[in-house]
Scaffold this active site. Structure first.
Site, PDB file in Angstrom:
ATOM      1  N   ASP A 162      10.165   9.380   9.780  1.00 13.25           N
ATOM      2  CA  ASP A 162       9.165   9.994  10.294  1.00 13.25           C
ATOM      3  C   ASP A 162       8.540  11.142   9.513  1.00 13.25           C
ATOM      4  O   ASP A 162       9.271  12.075   9.193  1.00 13.25           O
ATOM      5  CB  ASP A 162       9.557  10.624  11.622  1.00 13.25           C
ATOM      6  CG  ASP A 162       8.190  11.337  12.581  1.00 13.25           C
ATOM      7  OD1 ASP A 162       7.274  11.718  11.701  1.00 13.25           O
ATOM      8  OD2 ASP A 162       8.448  11.300  13.727  1.00 13.25           O
ATOM      9  N   HIS A 163       7.567  10.597   8.617  1.00 20.63           N
ATOM     10  CA  HIS A 163       7.016  11.517   7.592  1.00 20.63           C
ATOM     11  C   HIS A 163       6.523  13.072   8.127  1.00 20.63           C
ATOM     12  O   HIS A 163       6.569  13.944   7.400  1.00 20.63           O
ATOM     13  CB  HIS A 163       5.962  11.107   6.871  1.00 20.63           C
ATOM     14  CG  HIS A 163       4.782  11.119   7.423  1.00 20.63           C
ATOM     15  ND1 HIS A 163       4.320  10.108   8.328  1.00 20.63           N
ATOM     16  CD2 HIS A 163       3.625  11.797   7.057  1.00 20.63           C
ATOM     17  CE1 HIS A 163       2.998  10.429   8.866  1.00 20.63           C
ATOM     18  NE2 HIS A 163       2.715  11.483   8.021  1.00 20.63           N
ATOM     19  N   VAL A 207      11.780 -12.511   1.680  1.00 24.04           N
ATOM     20  CA  VAL A 207      13.000 -11.788   2.237  1.00 24.04           C
ATOM     21  C   VAL A 207      13.604 -12.751   3.315  1.00 24.04           C
ATOM     22  O   VAL A 207      14.744 -12.431   3.848  1.00 24.04           O
ATOM     23  CB  VAL A 207      12.910 -10.513   3.052  1.00 24.04           C
ATOM     24  CG1 VAL A 207      12.223  -9.123   2.003  1.00 24.04           C
ATOM     25  CG2 VAL A 207      11.654 -10.697   4.062  1.00 24.04           C
ATOM     26  N   ASP A 245       1.594   5.561  18.430  1.00 23.25           N
ATOM     27  CA  ASP A 245       1.132   5.828  17.001  1.00 23.25           C
ATOM     28  C   ASP A 245       1.574   7.300  16.493  1.00 23.25           C
ATOM     29  O   ASP A 245       2.235   7.434  15.480  1.00 23.25           O
ATOM     30  CB  ASP A 245      -0.081   5.216  16.655  1.00 23.25           C
ATOM     31  CG  ASP A 245      -0.354   5.659  14.813  1.00 23.25           C
ATOM     32  OD1 ASP A 245       0.308   5.024  14.138  1.00 23.25           O
ATOM     33  OD2 ASP A 245      -1.340   6.144  14.638  1.00 23.25           O
ATOM     34  N   HIS A 305       5.614  11.680  16.083  1.00 24.47           N
ATOM     35  CA  HIS A 305       5.516  12.819  15.615  1.00 24.47           C
ATOM     36  C   HIS A 305       5.289  14.038  16.456  1.00 24.47           C
ATOM     37  O   HIS A 305       6.102  15.164  16.514  1.00 24.47           O
ATOM     38  CB  HIS A 305       4.025  12.754  14.956  1.00 24.47           C
ATOM     39  CG  HIS A 305       4.079  11.833  13.935  1.00 24.47           C
ATOM     40  ND1 HIS A 305       5.125  11.283  13.061  1.00 24.47           N
ATOM     41  CD2 HIS A 305       2.760  10.970  13.335  1.00 24.47           C
ATOM     42  CE1 HIS A 305       4.519  10.256  12.153  1.00 24.47           C
ATOM     43  NE2 HIS A 305       3.454  10.100  12.489  1.00 24.47           N
ATOM     44  N   ASP A 353       0.789  -1.299   0.100  1.00 24.44           N
ATOM     45  CA  ASP A 353      -0.028   0.181  -0.002  1.00 24.44           C
ATOM     46  C   ASP A 353       0.822   1.286  -0.127  1.00 24.44           C
ATOM     47  O   ASP A 353       0.700   2.403  -0.816  1.00 24.44           O
ATOM     48  CB  ASP A 353      -0.831  -0.119   1.280  1.00 24.44           C
ATOM     49  CG  ASP A 353      -1.462   1.146   1.377  1.00 24.44           C
ATOM     50  OD1 ASP A 353      -2.554   1.373   0.575  1.00 24.44           O
ATOM     51  OD2 ASP A 353      -1.292   1.857   2.547  1.00 24.44           O
ATOM     52  N   LEU A 354       1.952   1.363   0.875  1.00 24.49           N
ATOM     53  CA  LEU A 354       2.721   2.582   0.932  1.00 24.49           C
ATOM     54  C   LEU A 354       3.374   2.706  -0.410  1.00 24.49           C
ATOM     55  O   LEU A 354       3.506   3.950  -0.916  1.00 24.49           O
ATOM     56  CB  LEU A 354       3.673   2.408   2.151  1.00 24.49           C
ATOM     57  CG  LEU A 354       4.507   3.703   2.275  1.00 24.49           C
ATOM     58  CD1 LEU A 354       3.507   4.594   3.077  1.00 24.49           C
ATOM     59  CD2 LEU A 354       5.655   3.103   3.070  1.00 24.49           C
ATOM     60  N   ALA A 355       3.978   1.855  -0.776  1.00 24.75           N
ATOM     61  CA  ALA A 355       4.506   1.762  -2.282  1.00 24.75           C
ATOM     62  C   ALA A 355       3.734   2.695  -3.375  1.00 24.75           C
ATOM     63  O   ALA A 355       4.183   3.491  -3.987  1.00 24.75           O
ATOM     64  CB  ALA A 355       5.218   0.601  -2.467  1.00 24.75           C
ATOM     65  N   LYS A 408       8.286   3.264   9.623  1.00 20.34           N
ATOM     66  CA  LYS A 408       8.069   3.281  10.973  1.00 20.34           C
ATOM     67  C   LYS A 408       6.861   1.810  11.274  1.00 20.34           C
ATOM     68  O   LYS A 408       6.325   1.652  10.071  1.00 20.34           O
ATOM     69  CB  LYS A 408       7.149   4.482  11.435  1.00 20.34           C
ATOM     70  CG  LYS A 408       5.786   5.051  10.953  1.00 20.34           C
ATOM     71  CD  LYS A 408       5.090   5.835  11.391  1.00 20.34           C
ATOM     72  CE  LYS A 408       4.229   5.130  12.519  1.00 20.34           C
ATOM     73  NZ  LYS A 408       2.938   5.978  12.984  1.00 20.34           N
ATOM     74  N   LYS A 422      -8.343  10.152  16.644  1.00 18.80           N
ATOM     75  CA  LYS A 422      -8.733   9.657  15.707  1.00 18.80           C
ATOM     76  C   LYS A 422     -10.366  10.187  15.726  1.00 18.80           C
ATOM     77  O   LYS A 422     -10.866  10.503  16.937  1.00 18.80           O
ATOM     78  CB  LYS A 422      -8.893   8.318  15.582  1.00 18.80           C
ATOM     79  CG  LYS A 422      -7.596   7.844  15.627  1.00 18.80           C
ATOM     80  CD  LYS A 422      -6.824   7.851  14.058  1.00 18.80           C
ATOM     81  CE  LYS A 422      -5.425   6.968  14.032  1.00 18.80           C
ATOM     82  NZ  LYS A 422      -4.679   7.593  12.779  1.00 18.80           N
TER      83      LYS A 422
END
Ligand code: NDP
Ligand code: BG6
Length: 480
Positions: A187-188, A96, A245, A250, A26-28, A158, A349
């Site tokens: 850490d975006h 992997v 999280d 962050h 998903d991230l890719a 992360k 959230k």
């Protein structure tokens, strides 16, 4: 401007072969491929790079290229342009855990190094479950995937551990094979424009830095609030909770940038040292007073959003889960510079508004000659607006001297590249300033473990709040 009419203010990046573990994930798809395309569009990535997507699925180059093109959607300049970009992508099916697969991967990288003349520069992006980070790092080293001719960089997503013990174990495992300078822990939030801007804003403006202390600042309020629930991430989130999280990474990163002393020089390690020092100065709490400093909450269904369910009814969440989806806190620092200045924060959230803001509230003038005046405030607006706002006092009306608030803001909120675009830019250019160094992680995990332990010991209440509200009412008591 580059040839496609995009603003180009940055340097052309170093050539490299980038291997993405988790290339089918998903991230890719959502972040990494579009980020690389943005750099390509701006001519920062030239033609001398290759990307290998790898995962267990039996894809091939052609299929990966289709996925990459699809991930870019309307952002493409033209079909021809995006196809040229996608032609740099290669796929290798690879578990992997299987050691022999690394030989095949090495052969493919060698071949691409020759084809694209990438000078032996290799980047490995670990976009897989954290349980695989250590295995990949070990195999990369032991199966000789470094090319001594160029650099090797390891980008690690992360979460980096789940507590101090697990993060240390993971770090030890990785550091057995790689040097700290080779490791880019993501850490975006550190790629968000106005989080990056805190350093120049504070340390290149003597007028600002002279106000940045307990004599002038009354309190700091940080909001990192989200409007969405946990979505499909029940398995991950129920194990993790909002404190780990959002706060461990962050918010503590943000706090360290706000409270740190001026670094000795403008280097990634000097900045990291200053951040660590600021984090070490944060006061810790005991079982007796933990509830006066941190509260935890959990969302439940409510009339403001008919589609939302109780957190405990979300898929893959335990029916009696005590996991927090909301945290509010009041922190204090032992640093004399910050004596008596509370740093408040909320994160959660399903709150009413998506905002990441920092408000610096300045002290009121006790000897004011005016009946009424507004306290000065500096807001750092990080998301969704990206700018600063300063509230000062001016004059109310023509025939009086009564003050009235004046709000200053740069006319154009800055337009910034996406977080992951900047992240990729910094990885390719070798700038670790916007990545997390181990010492920062060490202090922040210890701080978080301490809160979790004390919540447990104190049997701290879980405050329920309805979705699409401002969170538990207990926050008001904490902040008063
Ligand atoms: P996904 O579950 O979507 O992807 C995981 C990837 O790992 C897949 O490509 C999967 O492919 C691959 N994989 C799993 N097991 C193996 C294995 N044994 N060998 C090789 N490949 C394997 O996860 P995400 O993309 O969402 O997340 C990736 C990382 O990024 C995680 O660390 C996550 O915490 C982090 N992250 C993700 C965010 C997001 O928005 N998605 C946000 C912030 C961080 P296959 O099944 O084909 O093997
Ligand atoms: C991630 C968290 O690190 O940050 C998510 O895992 C959260 O739970 C996300 O939603 C928020 O990021 P942003 O950039 O949308 O504020």
């Amino acid at each position: 401007m580059n040839t496609h009419g995009e603003d180009t203010i940055l340097e052309i990046l170093q050539s490299a072969v980038l291997t993405i573990f988790g290339g089918t994930g998903d991230l890719a798809y959502r972040k990494l491929y579009p980020a690389l395309y943005s750099l390509y569009k701006k001519d920062q990535l030239k033609e001398d790079f290759a990307v290998i997507g790898t995962a267990r699925r039996e894809w091939d180059d052609a299929y990966l290229r289709e996925v990459v093109i699809d991930s870019i959607g309307d952002a493409k300049i033209s079909d021809e342009h995006v196809e040229k970009f996608a032609s740099h992508f290669y796929y290798q099916s690879h578990n992997v855990n299987d050691v022999e697969n690394y030989d095949t991967l090495n052969e493919l990288i060698d071949k691409l190094e020759n084809k694209y003349q990438t000078c032996g520069n290799r980047i490995f992006y670990l976009s897989v479950s954290p349980s695989l980070f250590g295995t990949i790092a070990r195999n990369l080293k032991l199966q000789h995937l470094e090319n001594e001719r160029g650099f090797t960089r390891l980008v690690i997503e992360k979460p980096f551990g789940n507590d101090y013990e697990s993060s240390k174990k993971l770090n030890d495992e990785i550091m057995e094979h790689f040097e700290e300078e080779q490791i880019y822990r993501v850490d975006h939030y550190l790629e968000k424009d106005w989080i990056q801007a805190i350093i120049p804003f504070r340390f290149s403006n003597p007028v600002i830095e002279s106000l940045w202390n307990h004599n002038m600042i009354d309190f700091i309020n940080i909001k990192v609030n989200e409007t969405l629930g946990i979505g499909e991430r029940g398995v991950y989130f129920d194990e993790t909770g909002a404190l780990r999280d959002m706060f461990q990474n962050h918010i503590l990163q943000l706090i360290s940038l706000l409270l740190m002393k001026r670094p000795s020089v403008l280097s990634s390690s000097a900045i990291s040292e200053a951040k660590v020092e600021a984090l070490q100065q944060l006061q810790t709490y005991t079982v007796e007073n933990i509830d006066n400093h941190f509260i935890r909450g959990q969302y439940k269904a409510g009339s403001n959003n008919k589609d939302a369910v109780d957190y405990r009814q979300e898929p893959n969440v335990s029916a009696n889960s005590m996991t927090e989806t909301y945290v509010a806190g009041k922190l204090l620092s032992n640093d004399n510079n910050w004596s008596g200045v509370p740093v408040y924060f909320t994160t959660g959230k399903y709150l009413t508004k998506k905002v990441t803001h920092v408000d610096i509230h300045f002290k009121e003038d006790k000897d004011s000659i005016f009946d009424e005046q507004t306290a000065n405030k500096l807001s750092i607006l990080i998301d969704p607006e990206q700018t600063i706002e300063l509230v000062l006092n001016g004059k109310k009306a023509e025939y009086t001297l009564d003050p009235a608030p004046l709000s200053f803001q740069p006319t154009e909120p800055s337009k910034s590249a996406g977080d992951y675009e900047k992240l990729m830019y910094h990885v390719f250019s070798g700038n670790r300033t916007h990545f997390v160094h181990w010492n920062e992680l060490e202090v922040s995990w210890k701080f978080v473990d301490h809160i979790l332990e004390n919540w447990e010991k104190a049997d701290s209440p879980l405050h329920f709040y309805e979705v699409n509200t401002t969170g538990p009412e207990a926050t008001n008591e904490l902040f008063n």
